[in-house]
Design an enzyme around this catalytic site. Structure first.
Site, mmCIF file in Angstrom:
data_model
loop_
_atom_site.group_PDB
_atom_site.id
_atom_site.type_symbol
_atom_site.label_atom_id
_atom_site.label_comp_id
_atom_site.label_asym_id
_atom_site.label_seq_id
_atom_site.Cartn_x
_atom_site.Cartn_y
_atom_site.Cartn_z
ATOM 1 N N SER A 15 -5.652 38.290 -119.419
ATOM 2 C CA SER A 15 -6.526 39.443 -119.557
ATOM 3 C C SER A 15 -5.831 40.760 -119.213
ATOM 4 O O SER A 15 -6.376 41.831 -119.476
ATOM 5 C CB SER A 15 -7.749 39.270 -118.636
ATOM 6 O OG SER A 15 -7.350 39.262 -117.269
ATOM 7 N N LYS B 19 -4.417 48.008 -113.681
ATOM 8 C CA LYS B 19 -5.481 47.323 -114.409
ATOM 9 C C LYS B 19 -6.844 47.778 -113.894
ATOM 10 O O LYS B 19 -7.022 47.980 -112.683
ATOM 11 C CB LYS B 19 -5.308 45.811 -114.237
ATOM 12 C CG LYS B 19 -6.243 44.938 -115.054
ATOM 13 C CD LYS B 19 -5.910 43.452 -114.840
ATOM 14 C CE LYS B 19 -6.828 42.525 -115.592
ATOM 15 N NZ LYS B 19 -6.500 41.092 -115.362
ATOM 16 N N SER C 22 -3.101 35.192 -116.889
ATOM 17 C CA SER C 22 -3.413 36.564 -117.292
ATOM 18 C C SER C 22 -2.330 37.583 -116.988
ATOM 19 O O SER C 22 -2.457 38.746 -117.383
ATOM 20 C CB SER C 22 -4.728 37.013 -116.649
ATOM 21 O OG SER C 22 -5.809 36.300 -117.200
#
Length: 509
Positions: free
Chosen positions: A201, A120, A225
């Protein structure tokens, strides 16, 4: 269980992506891959299966990385434009070649040797890639050091293939922004249905695994997330106990709730990733409080782990529907009972989250400003600088940044903050511990954390989502597992037992 090749992921090669067929076909026709790619496509193989192919000499890391890069180009950048990968590591092939040379010299760093990983874009990587949390404001010189967990993966022989897209600032930019959108990466799209929710996210990390761009990835969770995007996109996602994995070198929201965590195709892969990323880190003292750190989570995986174990499930959903009236859940219960689990209906009391957002905004402002001091050379040095940058560069979408603005102006008296934060965590720990004690449970289960409403994240307790098939619309179903602090090994073993007990290639429930 292998839904990834014959079950849910049939949609990857069917109608929604028909316009990309030529590109998809071209991926598999390249002469570099030889007979192994033709006879056994690697796109949805687990890291364990890929490791076996490489150990046997049937596949090299260079061949694997080359294949995945072509696939990313065809499906991420072109074709359906999934936008799950925000940036490719320009050194990935060189690293793969080095690891192939080590393998040829009988040097193997571990079960992740030569395995590509997507990271990420809020994890620091001290290489040629950016680390920006999806924000153009942070484009500039690379961090001086890898995030601790990234360094651990490199030491274990993993190849950082690229950065995964995310909800900008881990969904903390503004209220009107879709999940999975960032200024740098655009809109991440669900590979099962391009118009469906990806959740946030860590959307790019989940979609990257789901679409066959990498067998494993890492994301972060503050509140849902990891669990939500993993569930929506049909992959395994693990939220560890807060503090189990170091947060050093991760663009923060709140150290009270932030945690990295793995996403993968199988529970085995998730266990290997969690083991590789664990360890004590002087830059994050919370890791010194972890019992028996690191733990070999792979060693706990057993097909009979659910024998005699009591699993509590909510009597009603948050919408007021009885769980026992859900045909898909009834099917899952039958599988769980067949492998020895005892299913216990429980009443889940309403939980109170009313102070969470204000506390997170307070944490975000202070901790992001501290993080930015570790990034010399950037044009922005504070949250106020980022707000000013976004005002000057609104982008075509012109999305708001009210969360950044509100966070920068938050001012809660210190004692009041401490009391509210302590009470919030205590309330949700007591809820989970109370349910497990009252009903004599070994774990809690739910559909994608709908009924527990984020209590695990607020408590800092571990959670896991396991893909168990697809619903009547063909979209993934994720069974959520929740337990108390430091119980990752048991949760992984429970999920593994169900994973092994489900019919292979199951498309629906």
């Amino acid at each position: 269980m292998n839904v990834f090749k014959t079950g849910m992921f049939l949609s990857l090669f069917s109608a929604p992506w028909a316009f990309a067929d030529d590109q998809i076909a071209a991926i598999f026709d390249g002469p570099v891959f030889g007979s192994v790619i033709e006879s056994q496509p690697v796109d949805f193989q687990s890291s364990v299966a890929l490791q076996a192919l490489m150990s046997s000499g049937s596949l090299t890391s260079v061949e694997l990385v080359t294949h995945l890069l072509r696939r990313i180009d065809a499906l991420n950048n072109k074709g359906p434009q999934l936008n799950a990968v925000i940036e490719i590591n320009p050194d990935a092939l060189g690293i793969a070649e080095q690891l192939d040379q080590e393998r040829a010299a009988n040097v193997k760093r571990g079960p992740l040797h030569g395995i590509p990983v997507l990271v990420k874009d809020n994890f620091d990587t001290a290489d040629k890639m950016q680390t920006t949390a999806g924000s153009p404001a942070l484009v500039g010189p690379a961090p001086q050091h890898d995030a601790f967990v990234v360094n651990k993966l490199r030491e274990a022989g993993a190849i950082i293939l690229g950065k995964a897209n995310l909800s900008e600032w881990s969904a903390f930019r503004g209220d009107n922004i879709p999940n999975g959108w960032s200024g740098r990466g655009g809109q991440t799209r669900n590979p099962h249905d391009l118009a469906s929710e990806v959740c946030g996210s860590s959307s790019g990390s989940a979609v990257g695994v789901a679409a066959g761009f990498a067998p494993v990835s890492i994301g972060t969770e503050t509140h849902g997330s990891i669990i939500c995007p993993a569930s929506k996109n049909g992959v395994v996602g693990v939220r560890p106990t807060t503090g189990l994995l170091s947060r050093a070198g991760v663009i923060p929201i709140s150290s009270r709730q932030d945690t990295p965590g793995p996403m993968a195709r199988t529970v085995t892969d998730a266990a290997l990733m969690l083991t590789a990323m664990s360890g004590k880190d002087a830059r994050d003292k919370a890791t010194y409080g972890v019992p028996n750190n690191p733990v070999d989570y792979f060693s706990y995986l057993r097909a009979d782990a659910l024998q005699g174990k009591r699993l509590g499930y909510p009597v009603k959903t948050v919408e007021g529907q009885f769980m026992d009236d859900d045909p898909a859940f009834e099917t899952i219960k039958k599988h769980l009972r067949r492998i020895g689990a005892i299913l216990v209906p429980i009443d889940v009391p309403a939980s109170n989250r009313y102070t969470e957002w204000e506390l997170l905004q307070t944490d975000f402002a202070a901790e992001l400003n501290t993080y930015l001091q570790t990034r010399p050379g950037l044009d922005v040095r504070s949250m106020n600088d980022i707000v000013a940058f976004n005002t000057r560069h609104p982008g075509a979408e012109n999305y708001d940044q009210n969360n950044l603005i509100n966070s920068s102006s938050m001012d809660i008296e210190q004692q009041l903050y401490f009391e509210a934060a302590t009470q919030l965590q205590r309330t949700h720990r007591e809820l989970i511990d109370g349910l497990m004690g009252k009903y004599g449970l070994d774990a809690l289960i739910d559909w994608s954390d709908r009924s527990f409403n984020g209590s695990g994240a607020l408590a800092g307790y571990p959670g896991l989502t396991l893909p168990v098939g697809a619903n009547e619309k063909g979209m993934p179903l994720g069974l959520y597992w929740l337990s108390t602090a430091w119980d990752e090994a048991r949760l992984l073993s429970f999920a593994y037992a169900l994973e092994q007990g489900l019919p292979a290639g199951r498309q629906d429930l």
